[in-house]
Design a protein around this motif. Structure first.
Motif, PDB file in Angstrom:
ATOM      1  N   LEU A  80      28.019  21.537  39.655  1.00  0.00           N
ATOM      2  CA  LEU A  80      27.095  21.905  38.587  1.00  0.00           C
ATOM      3  C   LEU A  80      25.797  21.108  38.682  1.00  0.00           C
ATOM      4  CD1 LEU A  80      29.619  22.177  35.623  1.00  0.00           C
ATOM      5  CD2 LEU A  80      28.531  24.041  36.871  1.00  0.00           C
ATOM      6  N   VAL A  81      25.881  19.856  39.104  1.00  0.00           N
ATOM      7  CA  VAL A  81      24.672  19.051  39.298  1.00  0.00           C
ATOM      8  C   VAL A  81      23.781  19.691  40.361  1.00  0.00           C
ATOM      9  CG1 VAL A  81      23.791  16.834  40.113  1.00  0.00           C
ATOM     10  CG2 VAL A  81      25.736  16.895  38.545  1.00  0.00           C
ATOM     11  N   VAL A  82      24.388  20.111  41.470  1.00  0.00           N
ATOM     12  CA  VAL A  82      23.631  20.798  42.525  1.00  0.00           C
ATOM     13  C   VAL A  82      23.005  22.069  41.976  1.00  0.00           C
ATOM     14  CG1 VAL A  82      23.818  21.994  44.744  1.00  0.00           C
ATOM     15  CG2 VAL A  82      25.038  19.847  44.382  1.00  0.00           C
ATOM     16  N   TYR A  83      23.755  22.796  41.158  1.00  0.00           N
ATOM     17  CA  TYR A  83      23.268  24.044  40.568  1.00  0.00           C
ATOM     18  C   TYR A  83      21.998  23.823  39.755  1.00  0.00           C
ATOM     19  CZ  TYR A  83      23.347  28.133  37.437  1.00  0.00           C
ATOM     20  OH  TYR A  83      23.026  29.245  36.713  1.00  0.00           O
ATOM     21  N   TYR A  84      21.989  22.792  38.920  1.00  0.00           N
ATOM     22  CA  TYR A  84      20.823  22.552  38.075  1.00  0.00           C
ATOM     23  C   TYR A  84      19.665  21.916  38.847  1.00  0.00           C
ATOM     24  CZ  TYR A  84      23.464  24.047  34.091  1.00  0.00           C
ATOM     25  OH  TYR A  84      24.185  24.817  33.213  1.00  0.00           O
ATOM     26  N   LEU A  85      19.983  21.077  39.818  1.00  0.00           N
ATOM     27  CA  LEU A  85      18.913  20.494  40.632  1.00  0.00           C
ATOM     28  C   LEU A  85      18.222  21.557  41.480  1.00  0.00           C
ATOM     29  CD1 LEU A  85      20.496  17.104  41.795  1.00  0.00           C
ATOM     30  CD2 LEU A  85      18.772  17.475  40.023  1.00  0.00           C
ATOM     31  N   LYS A  86      18.934  22.631  41.807  1.00  0.00           N
ATOM     32  CA  LYS A  86      18.354  23.738  42.566  1.00  0.00           C
ATOM     33  C   LYS A  86      17.775  24.798  41.637  1.00  0.00           C
ATOM     34  CE  LYS A  86      20.210  25.185  46.373  1.00  0.00           C
ATOM     35  NZ  LYS A  86      19.242  24.636  47.337  1.00  0.00           N
ATOM     36  N   LYS A  87      17.432  24.384  40.420  1.00  0.00           N
ATOM     37  CA  LYS A  87      16.772  25.247  39.442  1.00  0.00           C
ATOM     38  C   LYS A  87      17.614  26.490  39.127  1.00  0.00           C
ATOM     39  CE  LYS A  87      12.123  23.693  40.661  1.00  0.00           C
ATOM     40  NZ  LYS A  87      10.764  24.084  41.109  1.00  0.00           N
ATOM     41  N   ASN A  88      18.862  26.244  38.735  1.00  0.00           N
ATOM     42  CA  ASN A  88      19.782  27.297  38.302  1.00  0.00           C
ATOM     43  C   ASN A  88      20.043  28.335  39.389  1.00  0.00           C
ATOM     44  OD1 ASN A  88      19.803  26.002  35.834  1.00  0.00           O
ATOM     45  ND2 ASN A  88      18.334  27.390  34.883  1.00  0.00           N
ATOM     46  N   THR A  89      20.232  27.858  40.600  1.00  0.00           N
ATOM     47  CA  THR A  89      20.610  28.738  41.707  1.00  0.00           C
ATOM     48  C   THR A  89      21.996  28.336  42.194  1.00  0.00           C
ATOM     49  OG1 THR A  89      18.289  28.977  42.382  1.00  0.00           O
ATOM     50  CG2 THR A  89      19.989  29.557  43.999  1.00  0.00           C
ATOM     51  N   TRP A  90      22.954  29.256  42.080  1.00  0.00           N
ATOM     52  CA  TRP A  90      24.341  28.972  42.442  1.00  0.00           C
ATOM     53  C   TRP A  90      24.587  29.373  43.897  1.00  0.00           C
ATOM     54  CZ3 TRP A  90      28.029  26.144  40.280  1.00  0.00           C
ATOM     55  CH2 TRP A  90      29.337  26.277  40.729  1.00  0.00           C
ATOM     56  N   ILE A  91      25.020  28.425  44.718  1.00  0.00           N
ATOM     57  CA  ILE A  91      25.167  28.670  46.155  1.00  0.00           C
ATOM     58  C   ILE A  91      26.626  28.649  46.603  1.00  0.00           C
ATOM     59  CG2 ILE A  91      22.889  27.713  46.661  1.00  0.00           C
ATOM     60  CD1 ILE A  91      24.265  25.114  47.512  1.00  0.00           C
ATOM     61  N   PHE A  92      27.558  28.578  45.658  1.00  0.00           N
ATOM     62  CA  PHE A  92      28.964  28.388  46.015  1.00  0.00           C
ATOM     63  C   PHE A  92      29.807  29.650  45.835  1.00  0.00           C
ATOM     64  CE2 PHE A  92      27.319  24.294  44.396  1.00  0.00           C
ATOM     65  CZ  PHE A  92      27.407  23.553  45.570  1.00  0.00           C
ATOM     66  N   GLY A  93      29.187  30.766  45.574  1.00  0.00           N
ATOM     67  CA  GLY A  93      29.931  32.016  45.476  1.00  0.00           C
ATOM     68  C   GLY A  93      30.378  32.346  44.063  1.00  0.00           C
ATOM     69  N   ASP A  94      30.521  33.642  43.784  1.00  0.00           N
ATOM     70  CA  ASP A  94      30.858  34.092  42.434  1.00  0.00           C
ATOM     71  C   ASP A  94      32.274  33.670  42.033  1.00  0.00           C
ATOM     72  OD1 ASP A  94      30.147  35.778  40.058  1.00  0.00           O
ATOM     73  OD2 ASP A  94      31.890  36.914  40.749  1.00  0.00           O
ATOM     74  N   ALA A  95      33.221  33.685  42.983  1.00  0.00           N
ATOM     75  CA  ALA A  95      34.608  33.328  42.662  1.00  0.00           C
ATOM     76  C   ALA A  95      34.702  31.870  42.216  1.00  0.00           C
ATOM     77  CB  ALA A  95      35.507  33.580  43.872  1.00  0.00           C
ATOM     78  N   PHE A  96      34.018  30.975  42.946  1.00  0.00           N
ATOM     79  CA  PHE A  96      34.075  29.558  42.573  1.00  0.00           C
ATOM     80  C   PHE A  96      33.318  29.302  41.274  1.00  0.00           C
ATOM     81  CE2 PHE A  96      32.954  25.004  43.011  1.00  0.00           C
ATOM     82  CZ  PHE A  96      34.244  24.505  43.135  1.00  0.00           C
ATOM     83  N   CYS A  97      32.312  30.109  40.994  1.00  0.00           N
ATOM     84  CA  CYS A  97      31.604  30.007  39.707  1.00  0.00           C
ATOM     85  C   CYS A  97      32.578  30.255  38.562  1.00  0.00           C
ATOM     86  CB  CYS A  97      30.459  31.008  39.662  1.00  0.00           C
ATOM     87  SG  CYS A  97      29.770  31.262  38.007  1.00  0.00           S
ATOM     88  N   LYS A  98      33.376  31.304  38.681  1.00  0.00           N
ATOM     89  CA  LYS A  98      34.333  31.623  37.616  1.00  0.00           C
ATOM     90  C   LYS A  98      35.416  30.563  37.507  1.00  0.00           C
ATOM     91  CE  LYS A  98      33.565  36.597  37.571  1.00  0.00           C
ATOM     92  NZ  LYS A  98      34.164  37.944  37.611  1.00  0.00           N
ATOM     93  N   ILE A  99      35.815  29.998  38.649  1.00  0.00           N
ATOM     94  CA  ILE A  99      36.805  28.920  38.633  1.00  0.00           C
ATOM     95  C   ILE A  99      36.239  27.692  37.924  1.00  0.00           C
ATOM     96  CG2 ILE A  99      38.069  27.282  40.076  1.00  0.00           C
ATOM     97  CD1 ILE A  99      38.365  29.519  42.137  1.00  0.00           C
ATOM     98  N   THR A 100      34.973  27.384  38.193  1.00  0.00           N
ATOM     99  CA  THR A 100      34.312  26.239  37.557  1.00  0.00           C
ATOM    100  C   THR A 100      34.248  26.412  36.048  1.00  0.00           C
ATOM    101  OG1 THR A 100      32.981  25.845  39.538  1.00  0.00           O
ATOM    102  CG2 THR A 100      32.194  24.879  37.479  1.00  0.00           C
ATOM    103  N   ARG A 101      33.870  27.619  35.601  1.00  0.00           N
ATOM    104  CA  ARG A 101      33.811  27.886  34.166  1.00  0.00           C
ATOM    105  C   ARG A 101      35.204  27.852  33.545  1.00  0.00           C
ATOM    106  NH1 ARG A 101      28.939  26.294  33.796  1.00  0.00           N
ATOM    107  NH2 ARG A 101      27.362  27.679  34.682  1.00  0.00           N
ATOM    108  N   PHE A 102      36.191  28.335  34.289  1.00  0.00           N
ATOM    109  CA  PHE A 102      37.568  28.320  33.800  1.00  0.00           C
ATOM    110  C   PHE A 102      38.058  26.883  33.629  1.00  0.00           C
ATOM    111  CE2 PHE A 102      42.234  28.747  34.528  1.00  0.00           C
ATOM    112  CZ  PHE A 102      42.516  29.570  33.444  1.00  0.00           C
ATOM    113  N   CYS A 103      37.699  26.008  34.564  1.00  0.00           N
ATOM    114  CA  CYS A 103      38.089  24.593  34.459  1.00  0.00           C
ATOM    115  C   CYS A 103      37.441  23.944  33.246  1.00  0.00           C
ATOM    116  CB  CYS A 103      37.688  23.840  35.737  1.00  0.00           C
ATOM    117  SG  CYS A 103      38.693  24.246  37.179  1.00  0.00           S
TER     118      CYS A 103
END
Length: 342
Positions: A80-103
């Motif tokens: 998530l730190v990488v996500y915000y430092l890259k100005k809200n650009t998610w580079i880890f794939g949609d599946a891992f995004c949902k896993i992160t939110r689920f966690c």
């Protein structure tokens, strides 16, 4: 911690927007701080509990699960730190995004659930120490913990079926896109009721009754009263700082997005939006504040902490003394040198 995508998650409506990106500036340092403090504190607490596993008690099972929920979320923070430092650009794939939110959801509502279990246990131990407590075993606490995980998982699972991305730039929304915002608001309100409000009422009822009993009974030791009041203070801190603002302003922001989709602008919309961004920074603090519970439900951990503080104080005191002695020796040598010149 909830990680909404600031301005990009809002609808392309004609309503005035907040003219700054809060998440990209505020959240990375907060997440880094929570990651360091939370990982060290929870790791130390879990290590102490597992080291004394043979002496495990009913309440320690709930504390152990509370720590596991924190660790589960803390391990997702670097992404998530990488996500915000890259100005809200998610580079880890949609599946891992949902896993992160689920966690995150497992951590948030799992923490609330296990804090509620600890409150109920304290209530039973104080109000019904003979009639009920003798019937409870570690096996019961393990079964209750499994039920909490299952309940939280069932509550959080529908969130993974809502879209978490929109547009050409990959995102990782914590709620969903505008297309399904009405359905998500209904889901969020039900989630808030079952995952937060009901456990909050149970916790308040338990500790309200406990405080009444502690004040009425003179036979209860002062140390027991002090520890119960401290734990009550910690729970009030967690709920008032981390949980209550988050749920209030999350749902207000979702409602404002529903109105904005209908081309209805409200004066309070931007205020609720800004407050929600601040509450997102506060709610992640629960992973750093939860370890305070370790100190008040496990005497051995408290004793270990006191020993560490005493050792640190002794080391600091010795360093000051050695520094003073060095300065004194240097001054004496300088005086001798000056006298030898005359």
């Amino acid at each position: 911690m909830n990680t909404d995508d600031s301005l990009t998650e809002r609808n392309e409506e004609t309503c005035p927007r907040v003219p700054f990106d809060f998440s990209g500036q505020f959240l990375p340092p907060v997440l880094i701080l929570v990651f360091i403090i939370g990982l060290v504190a929870n790791g130390w607490g879990l290590k102490s509990l597992l080291h004394n596993w043979k002496k495990i008690h009913i309440i320690n099972v709930f504390v152990l699960n509370l720590g596991l929920a924190d660790i589960l979320y803390l391990l997702t923070l670097p992404f998530l730190v990488v996500y915000y430092l890259k100005k809200n650009t998610w580079i880890f794939g949609d599946a891992f995004c949902k896993i992160t939110r689920f966690c995150f959801n497992l951590n948030l509502y799992g923490s609330i659930g296990f804090l509620t279990c600890i409150s109920v246990y304290r209530y039973l131990a104080t109000v019904h120490p003979v009639r009920v407590m003798r019937r409870l075993t570690v096996t019961h606490s393990v079964a209750i913990s499994v039920m909490v995980w299952l309940l939280v998982g069932v509550q959080s699972l529908p969130d993974m079926f809502y879209p978490k991305n929109k547009g050409k730039i990959p995102k990782c929304y914590h709620t969903t896109s505008t297309a399904r915002i009405e359905d998500y608001l209904t889901y969020s309100l039900g989630w808030t009721l079952t995952g937060f409000f009901i456990p909050f009422l149970i916790t308040l009822s338990c500790y309200g009754h406990v405080i009444v009993i502690l004040c009425r009974k003179n036979s209860i030791q002062t140390d027991t009263k002090r520890r119960s009041l401290r734990l009550l203070f910690i729970l009030i801190l967690l709920f008032s700082v981390c949980y209550i603002p988050y749920h209030i302003f999350k749902n207000l922001t979702l409602w404002s997005r529903v109105l904005e989709k209908q081309k209805i602008c409200r004066d309070w919309s931007n205020g609720a939006f800004i407050a929600h961004q601040i509450s997102r920074g506060l709610v992640c603090l629960n992973s750093a504040l939860n370890p305070l519970v370790y100190l008040h439900v496990n005497e051995e951990i408290s004793a270990q902490l006191r020993q560490l503080i005493q050792r640190a104080h002794q080391i600091f005191y010795r360093l000051i003394l050695s520094s003073s002695d060095s300065v004194r020796v240097a001054q004496t040598a300088d005086d001798v040198y000056q006298e030898s010149r005359f």
